[in-house]
Write an enzyme that holds these catalytic residues in place. Structure first.
Site, PDB file in Angstrom:
ATOM      1  N   ASP A 155      35.258  45.206  37.495  1.00 18.04           N
ATOM      2  CA  ASP A 155      34.580  43.964  37.100  1.00 18.04           C
ATOM      3  C   ASP A 155      33.284  43.805  37.902  1.00 18.04           C
ATOM      4  OD1 ASP A 155      33.991  41.614  35.928  1.00 18.04           O
ATOM      5  OD2 ASP A 155      35.734  40.504  36.668  1.00 18.04           O
ATOM      6  N   PHE A 222      38.785  31.860  36.396  1.00 13.91           N
ATOM      7  CA  PHE A 222      39.073  30.454  36.097  1.00 13.91           C
ATOM      8  C   PHE A 222      37.786  29.658  36.066  1.00 13.91           C
ATOM      9  CE2 PHE A 222      39.099  30.936  40.727  1.00 13.91           C
ATOM     10  CZ  PHE A 222      38.312  29.877  41.140  1.00 13.91           C
ATOM     11  N   ALA A 223      37.878  28.494  35.439  1.00 14.57           N
ATOM     12  CA  ALA A 223      36.816  27.495  35.558  1.00 14.57           C
ATOM     13  C   ALA A 223      37.522  26.236  36.027  1.00 14.57           C
ATOM     14  CB  ALA A 223      36.137  27.268  34.222  1.00 14.57           C
ATOM     15  N   GLU A 224      36.958  25.561  36.999  1.00 17.47           N
ATOM     16  CA  GLU A 224      37.687  24.452  37.611  1.00 17.47           C
ATOM     17  C   GLU A 224      36.773  23.245  37.818  1.00 17.47           C
ATOM     18  OE1 GLU A 224      41.096  25.522  40.270  1.00 17.47           O
ATOM     19  OE2 GLU A 224      39.625  24.866  41.758  1.00 17.47           O
ATOM     20  N   ASN A 338      31.639  41.291  43.598  1.00 16.11           N
ATOM     21  CA  ASN A 338      31.901  42.723  43.349  1.00 16.11           C
ATOM     22  C   ASN A 338      30.559  43.401  43.074  1.00 16.11           C
ATOM     23  OD1 ASN A 338      34.604  42.062  43.374  1.00 16.11           O
ATOM     24  ND2 ASN A 338      34.961  42.443  41.211  1.00 16.11           N
ATOM     25  N   HIS A 397      35.896  36.065  49.974  1.00 15.94           N
ATOM     26  CA  HIS A 397      35.502  35.516  48.666  1.00 15.94           C
ATOM     27  C   HIS A 397      36.540  34.542  48.126  1.00 15.94           C
ATOM     28  CE1 HIS A 397      38.542  38.063  47.023  1.00 15.94           C
ATOM     29  NE2 HIS A 397      38.111  38.024  45.777  1.00 15.94           N
ATOM     30  N   ALA A 399      40.930  32.976  49.090  1.00 16.07           N
ATOM     31  CA  ALA A 399      42.076  33.052  49.993  1.00 16.07           C
ATOM     32  C   ALA A 399      42.646  34.468  49.999  1.00 16.07           C
ATOM     33  CB  ALA A 399      43.133  32.061  49.538  1.00 16.07           C
ATOM     34  N   GLY A 400      42.591  35.138  48.861  1.00 17.13           N
ATOM     35  CA  GLY A 400      43.187  36.470  48.728  1.00 17.13           C
ATOM     36  C   GLY A 400      44.657  36.360  48.406  1.00 17.13           C
TER      37      GLY A 400
HETATM   38  N1  LIG Z   1      40.115  27.136  43.125  1.00 11.35           N
HETATM   39  C1  LIG Z   1      40.817  28.163  42.601  1.00 11.35           C
HETATM   40  N2  LIG Z   1      40.846  29.327  43.272  1.00 11.35           N
HETATM   41  C2  LIG Z   1      41.531  30.345  42.736  1.00 11.35           C
HETATM   42  C3  LIG Z   1      42.227  30.246  41.516  1.00 11.35           C
HETATM   43  N3  LIG Z   1      42.808  31.453  41.246  1.00 11.35           N
HETATM   44  C4  LIG Z   1      42.454  32.267  42.259  1.00 11.35           C
HETATM   45  N4  LIG Z   1      41.685  31.617  43.151  1.00 11.35           N
HETATM   46  C5  LIG Z   1      41.006  32.144  44.347  1.00 11.35           C
HETATM   47  O1  LIG Z   1      39.888  32.880  43.890  1.00 11.35           O
HETATM   48  C6  LIG Z   1      39.825  34.134  44.524  1.00 11.35           C
HETATM   49  C7  LIG Z   1      39.262  35.087  43.510  1.00 11.35           C
HETATM   50  O2  LIG Z   1      39.571  36.378  43.839  1.00 11.35           O
HETATM   51  P1  LIG Z   1      39.436  37.674  42.876  1.00 11.35           P
HETATM   52  O3  LIG Z   1      39.807  38.799  43.782  1.00 11.35           O
HETATM   53  O4  LIG Z   1      40.375  37.443  41.766  1.00 11.35           O
HETATM   54  O5  LIG Z   1      38.026  37.755  42.450  1.00 11.35           O
HETATM   55  C8  LIG Z   1      41.263  34.426  44.947  1.00 11.35           C
HETATM   56  O6  LIG Z   1      41.303  35.181  46.115  1.00 11.35           O
HETATM   57  C9  LIG Z   1      41.857  33.058  45.163  1.00 11.35           C
HETATM   58  O7  LIG Z   1      41.792  32.671  46.502  1.00 11.35           O
HETATM   59  C10 LIG Z   1      42.182  29.004  40.838  1.00 11.35           C
HETATM   60  O8  LIG Z   1      42.756  28.849  39.747  1.00 11.35           O
HETATM   61  N5  LIG Z   1      41.466  28.002  41.404  1.00 11.35           N
HETATM   62 MN   LIG Z   2      36.426  37.996  41.049  1.00 10.12          MN
END
Ligand SMILES: Nc1nc2c(ncn2[C@@H]2O[C@H](COP(=O)(O)O)[C@@H](O)[C@H]2O)c(=O)[nH]1
Ligand SMILES: [Mn+2]
Length: 478
Positions: A155, A222-224, A338, A397, A399-400
């Site tokens: 991605d 996601f969009a939040e 990325n 980027h 929490a992971g």
């Molecule tokens: N606020 C939100 N944060 C989220 C959600 N789902 C995941 N996450 C955080 O985003 C990063 C994106 O990491 P990626 O590796 O997928 O690019 C992930 O580490 C979570 O901490 C959400 O729905 N809302």
């Molecule tokens: Mn991502």
């Protein structure tokens, strides 16, 4: 001071090993005691001896020599590790782990160490959101002389942007009503994709334009819709244009199938090809990479634009008749997590321009970066700090992941209602039952620990805390 990572294997069974983080603090110089204590916990054996490669033992009170990165722990039996000189070549790169409170998975550290052995790699940095990927770790920055396209993942250009939807919404914000207004976002956009893309310097046409531009893309994207929970730095927030009463939108998505098609071309004959900086293909690859990065920015903007069109009647902020070919929202920040970009870095007293691969890492040289937690926790806006040398100009980027997707399918009956409403009172739009489980808040690490670890190590500080109101994933089943 930085910590170091040592692989600790069981002398009698080399398939059992773990990554041991040794703090460089002065109080903890009795490495042997620390190693034995950790080994007893991990292996559940009465560990009593620590061997270095070749069979030398580490004496009580002795520190581990600086260059040692592999040790074997025994229960009194003779040394069974490799004889001196038969090990695989030691890594020439440096490994920096930025952690403390955040959980770091041994597998992710092992993956990062493997990457550190690739030719041309000079520095690997594990950020506090580090977690294992299918082949390569996520939540890391890798500085190399050339480029490894596979280290950026499929991605290309994925990132997170923050938009202001309304500085002061005129009606009460009702999460359920806002969620119901989010319709049609998985369908192809009906506007002119060519006109939209031209705003981002894109004149090329791809098969993904018509079908995917302006769609979130499910998965981990996601969009939040968010409100402001807390402003930590008033001056910085005001400069950014973040207001205590505003309604904001975080968009996390990438280049959809486009980045994947670029990686597929690169890896058609070899799973992890290396493109040296002086090769004819180098610029060709960068052109494709930069195209995907710009396409992903255009995609995030179009998602935000479409969301504004869905919800603006609910917040009575109408009256904007901008043509449907460009973003009519205030964008506060947009960072790509990325990608590969060039940076000056000093590693082992040598300063040079290196290509920093970020796989799930925000850049630390482009101003404020969002650090999302999960749909059920707060998200942060971070101000990068420090000179960027120890962290390869990169930040966490998000929490992971704490748990892999499969681990979350426990077979126990799930109450869907519990997963579509969070403890913070926000609403989740996710009509894919598997995704609802795989992306639950408990799947992620604690973002507060991640932010605190970065602050502790002097690479970022928290400016603003955002509270989720509605998280949009997908309406249609996968
Ligand atoms: N606020 C939100 N944060 C989220 C959600 N789902 C995941 N996450 C955080 O985003 C990063 C994106 O990491 P990626 O590796 O997928 O690019 C992930 O580490 C979570 O901490 C959400 O729905 N809302
Ligand atoms: Mn991502």
């Amino acid at each position: 001071m930085p910590s170091r990572v040592v692989t600790c294997s069981l002398n009698s069974n080399h398939s059992k090993s773990f990554a041991l983080l040794l703090s460089s603090s002065l109080q903890e110089v009795d490495h042997r005691e620390i190693i034995l204590r950790e080994a007893r916990n991990k292996f559940r054996v009465k560990a009593s001896s620590v061997f270095l490669s070749g069979g030398l033992t580490l004496a009580a009170g002795e520190s581990l020599p600086e260059l040692v990165s592999q040790i074997w722990v025994g229960k009194g039996e003779p040394y069974c590790g490799p004889v001196a000189g038969t090990q695989s070549p030691a890594s020439n790169s440096e490994l920096h782990l930025i952690s403390g409170k955040s959980y770091l998975d041994d597998k992710a550290i092992a993956q990062l160490k493997t990457v550190g052995r690739l030719p041309g790699v000079v520095l690997t940095v594990g950020l506090p959101d580090l977690h294992p990927g299918s082949r390569f770790p996520i939540g890391c920055a890798i500085a190399a002389e050339g480029i490894y396209p596979a280290l950026i993942g499929s991605d290309v250009g994925c990132g997170i942007a923050l938009y202001e939807l309304s500085p002061r919404p005129k009606s009460t914000l009702n999460p359920s009503k806002l969620a119901s207004a989010l319709q049609g976002l998985d369908d192809p956009w009906s506007g002119s994709v060519a006109a939209w893309l031209s705003n981002y310097g894109i004149a090329r046409v791809s098969p993904f334009d018509k079908t995917s531009l302006g769609t979130v893309g499910a998965g981990n994207h996601f969009a939040e819709l968010c409100t402001v929970e807390r402003i930590i730095d008033d001056t910085a927030a005001a400069q950014l244009g973040v207001l205590a009463d505003g309604l904001y939108l975080l968009v996390h998505t990438g280049s959809r199938g486009l980045g994947g098609s670029i990686l597929a071309t690169e890896t058609a004959n070899e799973s992890n090809p290396y493109i040296p900086p002086d090769s004819a293909h180098f610029q060709e690859y960068l052109t494709e990479h930069d195209y995907a990065v710009r396409w992903a920015v255009a995609n995030r903007d179009l998602v935000a634009h479409r969301i504004k069109q869905c919800i603006m009647p609910s917040v009575q902020d109408v009256g904007d008749d901008a043509p449907d070919t460009q973003l009519d929202l205030k964008k506060i920040t947009d960072v790509t997590h990325n990608s590969v970009t060039k940076h000056p870095l000093t590693v082992r007293d040598t300063t040079r321009e290196l290509w920093v691969h970020r796989k799930g890492a925000a850049p630390a040289d482009q101003g404020v970066a969002p650090c999302p937690g999960s749909r059920g926790s707060f998200s942060w806006l971070l101000q990068p700090t420090g000179d960027g040398q120890y962290n390869a100009h990169s930040l966490a980027h998000g929490a992971g992941r704490r748990y892999g997707r499969n681990a979350l399918h426990t077979g126990t009956k799930i109450n869907k209602q519990n997963l579509t409403q969070t403890e913070l009172g926000s609403v989740v739009v996710c009509e894919d039952p598997d995704l609802l489980i795989e992306e639950q808040p408990d799947a992620y690490k604690d973002v507060t620990c991640v932010v605190e670890d970065m602050a502790e190590q002097g690479i970022a500080s928290g400016l603003v805390v955002l509270r989720p109101l509605v998280t949009y994933k997908v309406r249609k089943d996968r």
